[in-house]
Design a protein around this motif. Structure first.
Motif, PDB file in Angstrom:
ATOM      1  N   ARG A 141      22.964 -42.362  32.445  1.00 17.09           N
ATOM      2  CA  ARG A 141      22.434 -42.319  33.807  1.00 17.09           C
ATOM      3  C   ARG A 141      22.664 -43.628  34.550  1.00 17.09           C
ATOM      4  O   ARG A 141      23.026 -43.628  35.727  1.00 17.09           O
ATOM      5  CB  ARG A 141      20.941 -41.965  33.766  1.00 17.09           C
ATOM      6  CG  ARG A 141      20.692 -40.538  33.313  1.00 17.09           C
ATOM      7  CD  ARG A 141      19.226 -40.196  33.262  1.00 17.09           C
ATOM      8  NE  ARG A 141      18.528 -40.934  32.213  1.00 17.09           N
ATOM      9  CZ  ARG A 141      17.261 -40.707  31.857  1.00 17.09           C
ATOM     10  NH1 ARG A 141      16.554 -39.775  32.466  1.00 17.09           N
ATOM     11  NH2 ARG A 141      16.714 -41.415  30.899  1.00 17.09           N
ATOM     12  N   THR A 142      22.438 -44.753  33.882  1.00 18.18           N
ATOM     13  CA  THR A 142      22.588 -46.065  34.504  1.00 18.18           C
ATOM     14  C   THR A 142      23.247 -47.017  33.506  1.00 18.18           C
ATOM     15  O   THR A 142      23.240 -46.753  32.292  1.00 18.18           O
ATOM     16  CB  THR A 142      21.222 -46.644  34.921  1.00 18.18           C
ATOM     17  OG1 THR A 142      20.494 -47.006  33.731  1.00 18.18           O
ATOM     18  CG2 THR A 142      20.413 -45.642  35.735  1.00 18.18           C
ATOM     19  N   LEU A 174      28.739 -42.866  34.917  1.00 21.45           N
ATOM     20  CA  LEU A 174      27.364 -43.078  35.365  1.00 21.45           C
ATOM     21  C   LEU A 174      26.943 -41.898  36.229  1.00 21.45           C
ATOM     22  O   LEU A 174      27.616 -41.551  37.194  1.00 21.45           O
ATOM     23  CB  LEU A 174      27.265 -44.373  36.167  1.00 21.45           C
ATOM     24  CG  LEU A 174      27.791 -45.630  35.464  1.00 21.45           C
ATOM     25  CD1 LEU A 174      27.649 -46.841  36.381  1.00 21.45           C
ATOM     26  CD2 LEU A 174      27.071 -45.860  34.145  1.00 21.45           C
ATOM     27  N   ARG A 176      23.644 -41.381  37.610  1.00 25.22           N
ATOM     28  CA  ARG A 176      22.547 -41.549  38.573  1.00 25.22           C
ATOM     29  C   ARG A 176      22.660 -42.790  39.449  1.00 25.22           C
ATOM     30  O   ARG A 176      22.312 -42.753  40.618  1.00 25.22           O
ATOM     31  CB  ARG A 176      21.194 -41.571  37.853  1.00 25.22           C
ATOM     32  CG  ARG A 176      20.790 -40.225  37.296  1.00 25.22           C
ATOM     33  CD  ARG A 176      19.323 -40.201  36.945  1.00 25.22           C
ATOM     34  NE  ARG A 176      18.931 -38.911  36.376  1.00 25.22           N
ATOM     35  CZ  ARG A 176      17.717 -38.622  35.946  1.00 25.22           C
ATOM     36  NH1 ARG A 176      16.757 -39.547  36.017  1.00 25.22           N
ATOM     37  NH2 ARG A 176      17.442 -37.440  35.440  1.00 25.22           N
ATOM     38  N   MET A 177      23.109 -43.893  38.867  1.00 29.49           N
ATOM     39  CA  MET A 177      23.163 -45.139  39.627  1.00 29.49           C
ATOM     40  C   MET A 177      24.449 -45.868  39.306  1.00 29.49           C
ATOM     41  O   MET A 177      24.808 -46.041  38.148  1.00 29.49           O
ATOM     42  CB  MET A 177      21.955 -46.019  39.285  1.00 29.49           C
ATOM     43  CG  MET A 177      21.826 -47.263  40.179  1.00 29.49           C
ATOM     44  SD  MET A 177      22.843 -48.668  39.635  1.00 29.49           S
ATOM     45  CE  MET A 177      21.903 -49.220  38.213  1.00 29.49           C
ATOM     46  N   THR A 178      25.163 -46.299  40.359  1.00 32.41           N
ATOM     47  CA  THR A 178      26.368 -47.080  40.159  1.00 32.41           C
ATOM     48  C   THR A 178      26.180 -48.456  40.792  1.00 32.41           C
ATOM     49  O   THR A 178      25.740 -48.562  41.933  1.00 32.41           O
ATOM     50  CB  THR A 178      27.591 -46.394  40.790  1.00 32.41           C
ATOM     51  OG1 THR A 178      27.325 -46.142  42.172  1.00 32.41           O
ATOM     52  CG2 THR A 178      27.877 -45.081  40.096  1.00 32.41           C
ATOM     53  N   PRO A 179      26.477 -49.505  40.071  1.00 27.24           N
ATOM     54  CA  PRO A 179      26.293 -50.862  40.605  1.00 27.24           C
ATOM     55  C   PRO A 179      27.380 -51.205  41.617  1.00 27.24           C
ATOM     56  O   PRO A 179      28.434 -50.556  41.652  1.00 27.24           O
ATOM     57  CB  PRO A 179      26.403 -51.740  39.354  1.00 27.24           C
ATOM     58  CG  PRO A 179      27.290 -50.962  38.443  1.00 27.24           C
ATOM     59  CD  PRO A 179      26.977 -49.515  38.689  1.00 27.24           C
ATOM     60  N   THR A 186      32.148 -41.563  37.660  1.00 27.57           N
ATOM     61  CA  THR A 186      30.789 -41.293  38.120  1.00 27.57           C
ATOM     62  C   THR A 186      30.519 -39.802  38.039  1.00 27.57           C
ATOM     63  O   THR A 186      31.432 -38.977  38.140  1.00 27.57           O
ATOM     64  CB  THR A 186      30.570 -41.762  39.573  1.00 27.57           C
ATOM     65  OG1 THR A 186      31.488 -41.072  40.437  1.00 27.57           O
ATOM     66  CG2 THR A 186      30.773 -43.258  39.709  1.00 27.57           C
TER      67      THR A 186
END
Length: 276
Positions: A141-142, A174, A176-179, A186
């Motif tokens: 997810r993260t 990823l 849920r969250m991508t930096p 993704t």
């Protein structure tokens, strides 16, 4: 009984228990154990956990993902201390196993904590100095939930050296969250992602910078075509040995996609994780 030697926090929710297991008969990468807890009032709860350690290691490792509503996993991840004794039975399991003698190429797909038995396979591969081509795609997810990321980059990253490092490709997606700056995969695994993953070869391309995961999404460094375990659509190499592990929904979706892409259903080994 086994004794806890050490606890290692892999992610905010995941802990590895390093165990001294006298009389351990040995195991194959991919097998699991049954662990039983007994409360003071006599109530017992038993759960199965995959073995994370390679057969070559002197200690036994199990990695537990904490479920907030779990009955056993919160205790194992947060309360167990070095010196504690646990009741354990194993090893258990046969079809979902691999050794270097089985050959390859290897195609490994993991959802969340489904990485654990696949990590045992890669640790075994490294311990044997195997050059069997292998690919791992880990859906998390993260970035913080990417267990074993430092070790995996040591086995496959751009600065990794030694037998097998140039024939191991590790990627993450990823969901849920991508930096900021992330240009890797993704979202949930789909056919387009598998097409990109299987037909390019870029060991160490998904590198971490701090808490970020960087790396090209579906293109190898320099755009080089794969020389590893590629898609059944585009290569004539030996059929990959496929291992898929994670939650039921992830496993079923990934297995269906692999079959649609031409993989032999008999070559796809699947293991599902449930609540614990």
């Amino acid at each position: 009984m086994v004794t806890v030697i050490e606890t290692v926090r892999e992610t905010p929710r995941t802990t590895t228990l390093v165990l001294d297991a006298p009389g351990w008969p040995g195991h194959r990468a991919g097998q699991h154990v049954d662990l039983r807890l007994t409360a003071e009032d006599g109530y017992q709860a038993q759960r199965s956990y995959s073995i994370a350690s390679a057969p070559e290691e002197e200690v036994l490792r199990i990695t537990v993902d904490r479920l907030e509503d779990g009955e056993v996993s919160p205790f194992l991840t947060d309360d167990v201390l070095s010196g504690d004794e646990l009741e354990l039975r194993g090893p258990i399991g046969g079809p979902f196993t691999w050794s270097v003698d089985d050959g390859g190429p290897l195609l490994l797909l993991a959802g969340g904590s489904g990485i654990v038995p696949l990590m045992a396979m890669l640790r075994h591969r490294a311990a044997q100095g195997s050059e069997v081509p292998a690919r791992l795609l880990h859906s998390v997810r993260t970035p913080r939930e990417a267990a074993f990321r430092t070790e995996l980059l040591g086995l496959s990253g751009p600065s990794a050296v030694g037998p097998g490092t140039s024939t191991l490709d590790v990627r993450w997606t990823l969901t849920r969250m991508t930096p900021p700056g992330w240009d890797g995969f993704t979202g949930r695994i789909d056919d387009a992602m598998l097409e990109a993953f299987e037909t390019t070869w870029s060991p160490g391309s998904a590198g971490f910078g701090g808490d970020a995961i960087g790396g090209p999404a579906g293109t190898a460094s320099g755009g080089t075509a794969s020389t590893g375990p590629g898609s059944a659509h585009t290569t004539h190499e030996p059929a990959a040995r496929v291992f898929v592990c994670g939650p039921t929904g992830f496993v079923e979706a990934a297995a269906d996609l692999l079959v649609q892409r031409g993989h032999d259903p008999a070559a796809i080994h699947a293991e599902r994780f449930g609540p614990s």
